[in-house]
Scaffold this motif. Structure first.
Motif, PDB file in Angstrom:
ATOM      1  N   GLN B  74      86.141  64.815  52.258  1.00 42.45           N
ATOM      2  CA  GLN B  74      84.915  64.277  51.688  1.00 42.45           C
ATOM      3  C   GLN B  74      84.550  65.043  50.412  1.00 42.45           C
ATOM      4  OE1 GLN B  74      81.740  64.494  54.555  1.00 42.45           O
ATOM      5  NE2 GLN B  74      80.474  63.009  53.481  1.00 42.45           N
TER       6      GLN B  74
ATOM      7  N   ILE C  63      84.018  72.964  67.089  1.00 45.15           N
ATOM      8  CA  ILE C  63      83.743  72.528  65.713  1.00 45.15           C
ATOM      9  C   ILE C  63      85.071  72.208  65.052  1.00 45.15           C
ATOM     10  CG2 ILE C  63      82.784  73.198  63.468  1.00 45.15           C
ATOM     11  CD1 ILE C  63      81.002  75.221  64.957  1.00 45.15           C
ATOM     12  N   THR C  72      78.708  63.307  59.806  1.00 42.12           N
ATOM     13  CA  THR C  72      77.890  62.998  58.631  1.00 42.12           C
ATOM     14  C   THR C  72      78.461  63.719  57.406  1.00 42.12           C
ATOM     15  OG1 THR C  72      76.330  64.632  59.474  1.00 42.12           O
ATOM     16  CG2 THR C  72      75.736  62.344  59.759  1.00 42.12           C
ATOM     17  N   PHE C  73      78.736  64.998  57.531  1.00 45.87           N
ATOM     18  CA  PHE C  73      79.475  65.706  56.483  1.00 45.87           C
ATOM     19  C   PHE C  73      80.665  66.404  57.133  1.00 45.87           C
ATOM     20  CE2 PHE C  73      75.384  65.342  54.397  1.00 45.87           C
ATOM     21  CZ  PHE C  73      75.720  65.130  53.076  1.00 45.87           C
ATOM     22  N   GLN C  74      81.790  66.305  56.522  1.00 38.76           N
ATOM     23  CA  GLN C  74      83.014  66.893  57.054  1.00 38.76           C
ATOM     24  C   GLN C  74      82.924  68.421  57.046  1.00 38.76           C
ATOM     25  OE1 GLN C  74      86.402  65.581  54.806  1.00 38.76           O
ATOM     26  NE2 GLN C  74      87.870  66.153  56.383  1.00 38.76           N
ATOM     27  N   GLY C 105      82.773  75.910  55.860  1.00 38.63           N
ATOM     28  CA  GLY C 105      81.559  75.328  55.316  1.00 38.63           C
ATOM     29  C   GLY C 105      81.146  74.132  56.131  1.00 38.63           C
ATOM     30  N   MET C 106      79.860  73.935  56.269  1.00 34.79           N
ATOM     31  CA  MET C 106      79.407  72.794  57.064  1.00 34.79           C
ATOM     32  C   MET C 106      77.937  72.472  56.794  1.00 34.79           C
ATOM     33  SD  MET C 106      78.964  74.547  60.861  1.00 34.79           S
ATOM     34  CE  MET C 106      80.421  75.588  60.708  1.00 34.79           C
ATOM     35  N   VAL C 107      77.614  71.226  57.044  1.00 37.20           N
ATOM     36  CA  VAL C 107      76.221  70.810  57.215  1.00 37.20           C
ATOM     37  C   VAL C 107      76.054  70.701  58.721  1.00 37.20           C
ATOM     38  CG1 VAL C 107      74.518  69.005  56.781  1.00 37.20           C
ATOM     39  CG2 VAL C 107      76.222  69.566  55.031  1.00 37.20           C
ATOM     40  N   PHE C 108      75.530  71.750  59.326  1.00 39.32           N
ATOM     41  CA  PHE C 108      75.521  71.778  60.801  1.00 39.32           C
ATOM     42  C   PHE C 108      74.565  70.750  61.372  1.00 39.32           C
ATOM     43  CE2 PHE C 108      72.923  75.210  59.071  1.00 39.32           C
ATOM     44  CZ  PHE C 108      71.678  74.900  59.609  1.00 39.32           C
ATOM     45  N   HIS C 109      73.478  70.450  60.647  1.00 39.13           N
ATOM     46  CA  HIS C 109      72.633  69.351  61.106  1.00 39.13           C
ATOM     47  C   HIS C 109      73.485  68.085  61.089  1.00 39.13           C
ATOM     48  CE1 HIS C 109      68.886  71.577  61.283  1.00 39.13           C
ATOM     49  NE2 HIS C 109      68.954  71.936  60.016  1.00 39.13           N
ATOM     50  N   PRO C 312      74.318  76.921  63.190  1.00 34.57           N
ATOM     51  CA  PRO C 312      75.276  76.617  64.248  1.00 34.57           C
ATOM     52  C   PRO C 312      75.218  77.755  65.266  1.00 34.57           C
ATOM     53  CG  PRO C 312      76.431  77.415  62.289  1.00 34.57           C
ATOM     54  CD  PRO C 312      74.975  77.263  61.915  1.00 34.57           C
ATOM     55  N   VAL C 313      75.338  77.423  66.533  1.00 36.83           N
ATOM     56  CA  VAL C 313      75.289  78.455  67.580  1.00 36.83           C
ATOM     57  C   VAL C 313      76.268  78.128  68.694  1.00 36.83           C
ATOM     58  CG1 VAL C 313      72.912  79.271  67.255  1.00 36.83           C
ATOM     59  CG2 VAL C 313      73.339  77.242  68.679  1.00 36.83           C
TER      60      VAL C 313
ATOM     61  N   GLU D 102      70.769  71.583  55.104  1.00 36.56           N
ATOM     62  CA  GLU D 102      71.511  72.340  54.107  1.00 36.56           C
ATOM     63  C   GLU D 102      72.997  72.401  54.441  1.00 36.56           C
ATOM     64  OE1 GLU D 102      69.666  73.598  57.046  1.00 36.56           O
ATOM     65  OE2 GLU D 102      68.485  74.643  55.528  1.00 36.56           O
ATOM     66  N   PHE D 103      73.774  72.644  53.408  1.00 33.57           N
ATOM     67  CA  PHE D 103      75.179  73.015  53.554  1.00 33.57           C
ATOM     68  C   PHE D 103      75.258  74.529  53.494  1.00 33.57           C
ATOM     69  CE2 PHE D 103      79.119  74.400  51.508  1.00 33.57           C
ATOM     70  CZ  PHE D 103      80.074  73.807  52.314  1.00 33.57           C
ATOM     71  N   ILE D 104      76.003  75.118  54.418  1.00 30.05           N
ATOM     72  CA  ILE D 104      76.278  76.547  54.317  1.00 30.05           C
ATOM     73  C   ILE D 104      77.790  76.738  54.276  1.00 30.05           C
ATOM     74  CG2 ILE D 104      74.161  77.356  55.428  1.00 30.05           C
ATOM     75  CD1 ILE D 104      75.943  77.791  57.986  1.00 30.05           C
ATOM     76  N   GLY D 105      78.224  77.707  53.489  1.00 32.19           N
ATOM     77  CA  GLY D 105      79.650  77.969  53.387  1.00 32.19           C
ATOM     78  C   GLY D 105      79.889  79.438  53.108  1.00 32.19           C
ATOM     79  N   ARG D 304      82.442  78.099  67.738  1.00 27.72           N
ATOM     80  CA  ARG D 304      83.675  77.513  68.291  1.00 27.72           C
ATOM     81  C   ARG D 304      84.501  76.853  67.179  1.00 27.72           C
ATOM     82  NH1 ARG D 304      83.169  74.563  73.897  1.00 27.72           N
ATOM     83  NH2 ARG D 304      85.414  74.805  73.560  1.00 27.72           N
TER      84      ARG D 304
END
Lengths: 319, 319, 319, 319
Positions: B74, C63, C72-74, C105-109, C312-313, D102-105, D304
């Motif tokens: 993406q 994950i 939603t976001f890769q 990297g991630m958008v965890f939401h 993220p948890v 947000e995106f975090i990386g 994970r």
């Protein structure tokens, strides 16, 4: 000349620029292209006629992943696949192997990457070019107007290099020195060229030469030469379609404290004038000087990013 | 003609291409530019002479952040700052506010973004172009050779569009149909043009038109038209400097199972021929057809990324 | 009972929840912790006393970087260095070699990653928890209040699993079915447990079991079971400190069209109740069922991210 | 004592550690867990019994997006949506609005983020723990073995803090000072505690206190205290399950030039001993000192992540 303030404008005069030298409404209430309207097919044909030597020259800086004094966000380059260890595999496996690829990521705005600014990049009292609300640049959707995709067919026109450092007889302008209309006119005289409607104007201060010679500094802390907001009337009068320089395009420290980036604001918001920040004008200055010719065909080809306020670019001058 | 295999090569013949049609050593043992050596200043001057209308046309697809059937990674666009809520702030605060900016990130290799492939992008039996070890493309340092920065001055030459779909009288080639030398020659005849040394050859299959009409598919699953490895001898004979098409540049499913992307491999590794994948040739085909002229000045300006196996680009055709 | 609406509230009643069941001001005008105030040292000691078997169980989903129907976001995982080809190098070089590392990297939401929501994640009529303006969550600075760093010492308390699917005697709740107060009370009765102040309440709908069995769907299109906004009075009465479930934590389609995510809004904004979305409650449900014990020591340890609306948890239940 | 080299080992002795103190094969040829095998349910129950005060304390550093002297890759936090301007919208629109995300990386490996290292993070003569080839850590797939997902149920055990700086009577160890077995034993005596099988050992050098007091430095340039490879026999003898410190976990400059990170290598590769780098042990040291108790229940809950050589974590000590 009445439009060209020989003394840099006072803060009140500067604030009046929005009305006095605005292009709002000039190309209609729906216009998003701003000064790009000044580039005509005839202009492009004439620019192409300038090509006599067939020599192409970059006007961009290399993009590196290092963190330097002028980094705001680190550029990312991560390999998605590499070639390591693939020379020794079994023959059949060798044929199957794909290749190498990478992820690249960057915040091109800043002080290191050569990039285009669209009019949506800055706001003035809540407005962007042509009077739109800055609310149209959203955190979620990005620049829903005045975005770089408007330039999908590229910017192709005559490029004119005004080498202000050369005209002043210095290696580079000092940090904090602003480029004023008289600098541009002095360079015009020295080079025997005149900026005309639809031109892409490139202004060399020698700032990138200094970075190469002395290493990077943070322009917000150390200062920087750069275009002064006083250029706005001149640029409008001459009909410049796009403006670039070898600085981040605002003399620093700012002559108008508390008002952000005055040149950016008057150019982008008031004039709808598209900018190219952080250029490398060393190669093109050398090529121009060798030929005693400071005009050329210039092609700027932004990526077709959606809802984005600019693009990293590699502008190519063709002599 | 002896060099042009009218029947697609057998797997043994294909594997022999590496020796038969190799450019290894042709420009010296140290060469990294491959077919870029074929573009001369005189070629660029002649290309600029083609400009008569002053019309510039993109050859790139829009870059979107959506996940579609042909997405591999993406594309990211995240705002670093936005304009929301900045129209209603107190006056002094309004002046201080900066503007909008964004982070962009992508794996441009794949099936959606128009991009250049450098010779280092693929390996053949552990080697890249000119016989170097693929170990030189490392996970940590990236492409330490044959990287896109070699094209810092851009690629400027005559662009020739061979509209194979038009020559075949179809809207688009079917998935799985390979473009063969006879297709190119038929298009040459139909268009009255001849591919010559130093040209940038653009081959239109109509594949992007189909994507626009019918929506995206995953080419690895649904198949794709594309250049057949059988083109290699023809491209070498004609002296093509750069090759692009409106596909990911390998007919799929592959005619040579178990051997990866045969056209990529023979082009990049064997010939040192730089590629442009995933082009949008719809606008340029329309512009060409309207003028009955399939040649133009073409400027490809890769970003000056360091140690990278390609770059997203927006190639600009100037008629 | 008066506070527990046995019939789901009407839209008017729902909108009145903000005043009726608000925790604004309950812990002072400056409070940002919301329901986290309900966890006391004594509560933690009592929770630790529950540990008898020494068995630790994850409550998080894996994950992955795949794009699935509920992406939603890769998620990104790119290697910064790898081990390929390093087994065959010369001995001295072998010793010098570093190791492997990666960018993540991630958008965890979203709908796939198990993550904490802070109260700042949602707004209600321009406000976040405790009446602050949502303007405090900026594009540039992020969540300048009510951010996840408030939980730097983790969330450690008694975890109570209410297995609603088990209590209803189904494998999973159907998409569109909301969890109501009577579901929680039925599960309490079935399990012989009672939710008390300071508890971390985990509600199992079986939704993740269904994803594992049938594959992912997009909850916005296919619907999802989830907590109904009608839970708010019950959660407040019981003094729940943190709420998690195996859904994205809002029954979908929403019972209150045009009002976004009603459970999120009433929980985060009204109650200041921190959430855990997209949990994996399969392992912990199995462990609980085997022991006929649905209470345990639960540790949730958000990353110490700055100005971020969650994390993220991997919540760990200890039996 | 024979196993505890009171003099730091010579380079030859160090190189012999791989055989002398290896855990390869100890838990079977297929083992990937290494020293995690030493944590038993009984151990966890005993650790939980230590909880008497109900006070939870972080052992992680804040994660910031600033570039500091010890940054290797900048951490990213970009908003996907914000709250700006959403307090003034029309009422109906207010209800519809979502929230902030947000995106975090990050590249968590490095010198700033508290993170777990899996055994796959480092190689020794082409091997990772238990004799596997480092080729299994690929640029494309990541860590296909010995990855952090093995710890999906978290690491829960007794944590023992050995405050070496306190035992030495200094604020912090000097840069370049290695922690040796006698330091650990002196701290044991000072604290009245003994490290036993299955413990998570946390070693405080005061290095993070110095960073807080004096600001960050680049450990590769300025040096750093840290565990010396000489600890390996001691850690093996005592049966330490996981080792963390407030350093990047290798005394710098290295005592064994040309051999990379000797402690990392002997711990990860030889012992299969999982590490926690860059901890913040200030809060937990204060809590321990106040109670004169240096043991506690410790929960480490890696994300994970799939095929990843570690994870950012926030280890929580519960007194």
């Amino acid at each position: 000349m009445s439009l060209q303030d020989r003394t840099p404008p006072t803060v009140e005069e500067y604030r009046a620029y929005k009305e006095r030298f605005s292009n709002w409404g000039r190309w209609g209430a729906d216009d998003q292209l701003g000064t790009m309207n000044l580039i005509t097919p005839a202009k492009r044909v004439a620019a192409a006629r300038l090509v006599t030597d067939g020599v192409a020259v970059t006007c961009a800086r290399p993009i590196v992943t290092d963190v330097t004094a002028d980094t705001t966000f680190q550029v990312m380059r991560f390999m998605v696949d590499s070639g390591e260890g693939r020379d020794t595999a079994a023959p059949e496996r060798l044929l199957q192997r794909r290749g190498a690829a990478e992820f690249i990521g960057m915040v091109f705005h800043g002080y290191t990457v050569t990039h285009v600014d669209t009019p949506a990049h800055f706001f003035w009292e809540g407005k962007i070019y042509n009077g739109r609300s800055c609310n149209l640049i959203t955190a979620r959707e990005g620049a829903t107007v005045e975005a770089v995709e408007l330039l999908h067919d590229g910017v192709v026109s005559r490029g004119v290099l005004l080498d202000v450092a050369r005209a002043r007889g210095v290696s580079w302008l000092e940090r904090g020195q602003g480029v004023l209309p008289e600098d541009l006119e002095a360079a015009e005289r020295a080079e025997g060229v005149r900026v005309e409607p639809g031109d892409i104007l490139l202004v060399r201060t020698g700032n990138y030469a200094r970075r190469l010679a002395e290493g990077p500094v943070n322009p917000m802390q150390a200062g920087s030469p750069g275009p002064h907001a006083a250029l706005a009337p001149w640029l409008r009068e001459r009909g410049v379609a796009m403006f670039g320089s070898d600085t981040h395009n605002d003399v620093t420290p700012t002559p108008y404290p508390g008002m952000g980036h005055p040149f950016h604001i008057v150019a982008l918001v008031g004039l709808g004038l598209w900018l190219i920040d952080n250029m490398n004008l060393e190669d093109v200055a050398r090529a121009a000087s060798e030929r005693s010719r400071w005009e050329f065909l210039l092609t700027v080809a932004p990526l077709r990013l959606k809802n984005v306020t600019g693009s990293p670019v590699n502008p190519i001058a063709l002599f």
